[in-house]
Design a protein around this motif. Structure first.
Motif: not given
Lengths: 112, 114
Positions: A7-12, A19-22, A87-92, A103-109
């Motif tokens: 759901l989140d393309s970028q997470v600062p 942090v939680e990446l969904r 980094a960029e995180y991918f769910c698969a 998934g389309s990836g989430t960039k964690l900054n």
């Protein structure tokens, strides 16, 4: 068709914050679930995976993820992030043991 | 040395040229894959092969072809490159029996088509 939604393309986030990446996926059939990380100018490497058993999975670098079958989710968490986690995180999701969907990836900054 | 090696790592070419990206692996895995990564789109499967005599199209195979020369080698070809094939390409391997299907990736081949 199967789908994986991040759901989140970028997470600062600030350093030492949690942090939680969904990640949500479309199917309720048996699946294997993965999180991969991609550091700048590198390939993808495995963070953690869920195959069966305990729904809380621990991975490398202090990351963990929880499999929720009823919500068809596999969110990634870390209680305290470091600058080096940028980094960029991918769910698969692996369906029927032979097809991966990413998934389309989430960039964690992570900011100092 | 890397278990999954891609060559070249970077390539700039012109529209209409034929390009081959090569992948070799020392992991002894039967299954090999080619993915394409575009910003905001994640990874999309181009072709995959479960053994030397098995080739399958993925979700975006148009404009691409592959060759599985040996268990360890899997090449991706663009017969006539076009600008929208500019992307980062990844080769990956897996062995469901040993590692439950986990994918092992090469470091990527960045292709720019002018």
């Amino acid at each position: 068709a199967q789908s994986v939604t991040q759901l989140d393309s970028q997470v600062p986030v600030f350093e030492e914050a949690p942090v939680e990446l969904r990640c949500n996926y479309s199917s309720s059939v048996s699946v294997y679930l993965f999180w991969y990380v991609q550091y700048p100018n590198q390939g993808l490497q495995l963070l953690l995976k869920y195959l069966s058993g305990s729904t809380l999975v621990k991975g490398i670098n202090g990351f963990e993820a929880e499999f929720n079958k009823s919500q068809t989710s596999f969110h990634l968490r870390k209680p305290s992030v470091h600058i080096s986690d940028t980094a960029e995180y991918f769910c698969a999701v692996l369906y029927n043991f032979n097809k991966f969907y990413f998934g389309s990836g989430t960039k964690l900054n992570v900011k100092p | 040395d890397a278990d999954v090696t891609q060559t070249p790592r970077n390539r700039i070419t012109k529209t209409g040229k034929r390009i081959m990206l090569e992948c070799s692996q020392t992991k002894g895995h039967d299954r090999m894959y080619w993915y394409r990564q575009d910003p905001g789109l994640g990874l999309r499967l181009i072709y995959y092969s479960f053994d030397v005599k098995d080739i399958n199209k993925g979700e975006i195979s148009d404009g691409y072809s592959v060759s599985r020369q040996a268990q360890a080698k899997f090449s991706l070809s663009l017969e006539s490159a076009i600008p929208n094939q500019t992307a980062l390409y990844f080769c990956a391997t897996s062995d469901p029996g040993l590692t439950a299907g986990e994918l092992f990736f090469g470091e990527g081949s960045r292709l720019t088509v002018l």
